[in-house]
Design a protein around this motif. Sequence first.
Motif, PDB file in Angstrom:
ATOM      1  N   ALA A 533      43.741 -89.640   2.944  1.00  0.00           N
ATOM      2  CA  ALA A 533      43.319 -88.234   2.938  1.00  0.00           C
ATOM      3  C   ALA A 533      44.439 -87.251   3.250  1.00  0.00           C
ATOM      4  O   ALA A 533      44.183 -86.064   3.417  1.00  0.00           O
ATOM      5  N   GLY A 534      45.661 -87.735   3.314  1.00  0.00           N
ATOM      6  CA  GLY A 534      46.781 -86.839   3.560  1.00  0.00           C
ATOM      7  C   GLY A 534      47.896 -87.548   4.293  1.00  0.00           C
ATOM      8  O   GLY A 534      47.825 -88.736   4.605  1.00  0.00           O
ATOM      9  N   TRP A 535      48.937 -86.796   4.591  1.00  0.00           N
ATOM     10  CA  TRP A 535      50.129 -87.381   5.194  1.00  0.00           C
ATOM     11  C   TRP A 535      50.833 -86.355   6.078  1.00  0.00           C
ATOM     12  O   TRP A 535      50.565 -85.153   6.008  1.00  0.00           O
ATOM     13  N   LEU A 536      51.763 -86.878   6.878  1.00  0.00           N
ATOM     14  CA  LEU A 536      52.528 -86.029   7.798  1.00  0.00           C
ATOM     15  C   LEU A 536      53.968 -86.534   7.812  1.00  0.00           C
ATOM     16  O   LEU A 536      54.235 -87.646   8.266  1.00  0.00           O
ATOM     17  N   TYR A 537      54.873 -85.724   7.298  1.00  0.00           N
ATOM     18  CA  TYR A 537      56.273 -86.129   7.190  1.00  0.00           C
ATOM     19  C   TYR A 537      57.031 -85.828   8.482  1.00  0.00           C
ATOM     20  O   TYR A 537      56.881 -84.756   9.081  1.00  0.00           O
ATOM     21  N   THR A 538      57.864 -86.746   8.867  1.00  0.00           N
ATOM     22  CA  THR A 538      58.783 -86.550   9.988  1.00  0.00           C
ATOM     23  C   THR A 538      60.154 -86.164   9.443  1.00  0.00           C
ATOM     24  O   THR A 538      60.868 -87.023   8.931  1.00  0.00           O
ATOM     25  N   GLU A 539      60.530 -84.809   9.397  1.00  0.00           N
ATOM     26  CA  GLU A 539      59.924 -83.798  10.205  1.00  0.00           C
ATOM     27  C   GLU A 539      60.300 -82.407   9.724  1.00  0.00           C
ATOM     28  O   GLU A 539      61.067 -82.272   8.769  1.00  0.00           O
ATOM     29  N   HIS A 540      59.800 -81.390  10.416  1.00  0.00           N
ATOM     30  CA  HIS A 540      60.014 -80.001  10.005  1.00  0.00           C
ATOM     31  C   HIS A 540      61.489 -79.615  10.041  1.00  0.00           C
ATOM     32  O   HIS A 540      62.026 -79.016   9.114  1.00  0.00           O
ATOM     33  N   HIS A 541      62.168 -79.945  11.145  1.00  0.00           N
ATOM     34  CA  HIS A 541      63.585 -79.606  11.275  1.00  0.00           C
ATOM     35  C   HIS A 541      64.297 -80.720  12.027  1.00  0.00           C
ATOM     36  O   HIS A 541      63.681 -81.476  12.770  1.00  0.00           O
ATOM     37  N   ASP A 542      65.583 -80.811  11.817  1.00  0.00           N
ATOM     38  CA  ASP A 542      66.394 -81.778  12.547  1.00  0.00           C
ATOM     39  C   ASP A 542      66.317 -81.521  14.042  1.00  0.00           C
ATOM     40  O   ASP A 542      66.103 -80.381  14.493  1.00  0.00           O
ATOM     41  N   TRP A 547      67.952 -86.522  11.876  1.00  0.00           N
ATOM     42  CA  TRP A 547      68.463 -85.522  10.924  1.00  0.00           C
ATOM     43  C   TRP A 547      67.696 -85.578   9.606  1.00  0.00           C
ATOM     44  O   TRP A 547      68.274 -85.362   8.543  1.00  0.00           O
ATOM     45  N   ASN A 548      66.395 -85.858   9.705  1.00  0.00           N
ATOM     46  CA  ASN A 548      65.583 -86.025   8.500  1.00  0.00           C
ATOM     47  C   ASN A 548      64.673 -84.833   8.256  1.00  0.00           C
ATOM     48  O   ASN A 548      63.694 -84.928   7.527  1.00  0.00           O
ATOM     49  N   GLY A 549      64.969 -83.689   8.866  1.00  0.00           N
ATOM     50  CA  GLY A 549      64.123 -82.523   8.700  1.00  0.00           C
ATOM     51  C   GLY A 549      64.257 -81.887   7.332  1.00  0.00           C
ATOM     52  O   GLY A 549      65.265 -82.044   6.639  1.00  0.00           O
ATOM     53  N   TYR A 550      63.217 -81.121   6.973  1.00  0.00           N
ATOM     54  CA  TYR A 550      63.324 -80.281   5.778  1.00  0.00           C
ATOM     55  C   TYR A 550      64.443 -79.259   5.975  1.00  0.00           C
ATOM     56  O   TYR A 550      65.106 -78.845   5.024  1.00  0.00           O
ATOM     57  N   TYR A 551      64.604 -78.822   7.236  1.00  0.00           N
ATOM     58  CA  TYR A 551      65.625 -77.834   7.584  1.00  0.00           C
ATOM     59  C   TYR A 551      66.538 -78.426   8.649  1.00  0.00           C
ATOM     60  O   TYR A 551      66.161 -79.344   9.373  1.00  0.00           O
TER      61      TYR A 551
END
Length: 903
Positions: A533-542, A547-551
């Motif tokens: 039913a959905g997902w949650l990526y790690t993560e929004h920012h580093d 260091w895997n953030g979108y930002y």
Amino acid sequence: MKKIILFLLAGLSFYAHAQKNQPLPEHPRPDLQRDQWLNLNGYWDFTFDSSLTAPTRYAKKILVPFPWGSPLSEVKDEADVAWYHKEIKVPANWFGKRVFFNIGASDWETTLFLDGVQIGKHQGGYTPFDAELVGVKPGSVHQIAIRVDDKRRMFTLYGKQGYGNARGIWQTVYLEARGGNFIDHYAVNPDIDSKKAQVKVYLGAPASKNQEVKITLSNGQMASISIPAGKQEGAADIAVKAMRLWSLEDPYLYGLKIQSGNDVVNGYFGMRKISVVNLPGSKIPYIGLNNKPVYVQLALDQSYHPTGFYTFPSDQFMKDEIIRSKRIGLNGIRTHIKVDVPRKLYWADKLGLLVMSDLPNSWGDPEAAMQKESEYTLHEMIKRDYNHPAIFSWITFNETWGLFTHKDNKSIYTPETQKWVASVYHLAKTLDPTRLVEDNSVCCGIGHTETDINSWHAYQAGYEWDKLVGDYAAKTYPGSTWNFEKGYQQGSQPMINSEFGNVWGYQGSTGDVDYTFDYHKALNSFRNHPQMAGWLYTEHHDVINEWNGYYKFDRTEKETGLNAIVPGMSLKDFHGPFYLSTGQEITWAGKAGQQVKIPLHLSSMTNTAGSLSLKMSLSGTNAAGEKVSRWSKTSALTYVAWDVKALDSLSITLPADKSINTLAFELSDASGKVVHRNFVHLIVEEGASQPWKGQLISVPVERYSSSSWPKKQWTGVLGHKLNGAGAGYFEYEIPFPTAGAEGIKQVRFLVEASSKPILGKDRDDAGKMDGDYMLGKGTFDPGVNPNAYPQTDRYASPSKLKVSANGMVASETTLADDPADHQGILSWHYQARNNKLDEAGTYGYLVQGVIPAAAWQQAAKTGKLILRFEATEGGLSLYGDKSGRYVVDPSILIERSVSSVSH
């Protein structure tokens, strides 16, 4: 190298205005605001002193509300106990009011003194508290002293403060004028099905006589509550006229004014409903917003700032945090083991972004003190944040942190602790029956007890997703014991991923690496399984060690490379209601003429049905660096609401030439608007290597004839890439035809090349990581991990490249950077599937130039041409046909006149 110090300095410079102006001057609680208030943020006297009585001398100044130790506080972290002092003046117009001193949050034991007399004490690090300044008069001047004891206690809810401690005061401090029996707080329970809102008001003390509370909505509606003598609370139901819902597309907020005697509070609420609903025509449960399913697409938000730590430097920054999530198409965030700042939650309410709210964790055993601290903080955070419509769930524990009992060198999640965890779930449901509650965001073989969401964490390589998601989907049904502890089982909870990524999916973590390639694979796989039913990526920012953030940590952009692959494509194409998936595989390789079968699935997470137009186009680049447009075709598709369906597989004949090709997909709606883009790559490994004109002569990149790199020389991408650090060169001996030289018109060279700085892992002390990684201490070096190769960002590492042929200069150019992102397709495709990475995602620039005639004329006599690629201190990387983004080895292209070719 992308150094963290660059953006720390940038952050300090950008927010230097805080030294001149009052930081965070806005009211900290838009949901509980009085007109008469005084912000006390700014410079306070400060000193480290463990005495129980206020010092007579303060050695420092601290900028409140930034935690001590953070750069913005301007105070170093030198001790566990400190004193604050400030002279305050009560506003002259606060007649007939009670004056209260408020602190948004202070970690951990905070004691307040007014003119040397203790007036209050609070224990806890995340929630607000206050104390009445009894006897003060309007216009009077007083001395406020605050002692904060933040000694490490294993039962306190420390969370990941290793990323930057919340030491001392870390939220806004302010004075407030309240009425006699004032309004302590309120709770609005929206009921959209009945089109009414229940407003429940809590007074600061039991009413001495019948007390009337007036309620006014921003739409002009009014109601009143009569609270009998001896009671402290009362409620009124308001039938909301012309009800307007709070939704992600239209986050409408109703203003709210509550008046009790001479006390007036302003706030707001949203008319919305959180529930669990089935997908239409199925028994698959999803999280529901306003009785409709929501495919949740969230980011783990550790909610840290590089120079303010727990505290953001400005209200605009908090607003921008929400915008950053919405900009890339996310519909929510999970504030990770931190009770976030109320104004950030306000912006989520205002702009329309869902929020999962975590209870912070302890790092000790689940003893009585820890249980008391957890239950108290849960109670207070729900009380404080009850009226934020953006919050749709409470998460009481994360990955069983703080829930293990340690005995005889063993860590045990005991049945007794599991029972307590289930009781905390029920406590949260009692405190807030309007939202979903998750007992434990589970990971690593530990399961749920009582929960409203069947969540799981998975960090792994991109090539493992189809198997795992398919397996989990098959195990999800009422009565299943998968993902639950002994004695507990699944009901009809939505099954979601609540943390994923490749950061911990490779041996010892990835360090800083291109996240987009594995992310692309994961989302391709997720969208094929509607049970998820959905997902949650790690993560929004580093953050410090991830260091895997979108930002980046300083919130600057990273380069995904998507737009360069398919024009117009961005992260939003992965997050829309429509998704055309090929499964986890996004690269295929084979021989020229080989048939490749590509599966296609259409996911339509939408409430409507209709038709779409699918445009498919194939284009590529051959071994001579020439771009080739191959074919394009358009077809019609139909879709239904909330559906995933298999389409006819594509059968593709690989092109005849050695090349790397992009098969791009573009979905458009009936109006012609593009609603989704995606792609796969087709690599022709064995095909014709000669261009349509001229003769291409190549040498495998690893077969250089000579090199000199005094600092360091090594290979990457399993030997398919050459690296030289500092100043030096690689030299190649290119065989050159001795016959037919008179027909040569021009000779060109081509090579894929980038700069090559020395990363942490390239140094002699490579791989040394100090501190407890899980507590955030890490390394502060994004390139020290053996798997790392920092993703392309705004911090470039250029180098100068000189190309010479037989000693004659053919070209001088600047290599702008050492990029690594989704464009490094070959560097990803040819990785070994062994849970390790070797410079994944790296690529270079296609460098071409004309070789001086005298050089190739000389080569025509000797039968060889010496090509030298020489770099300055910025270093040099050369890529072969199995690394980078071009199927190009170091090459020359001999172009002949038409008459010569015809003979």
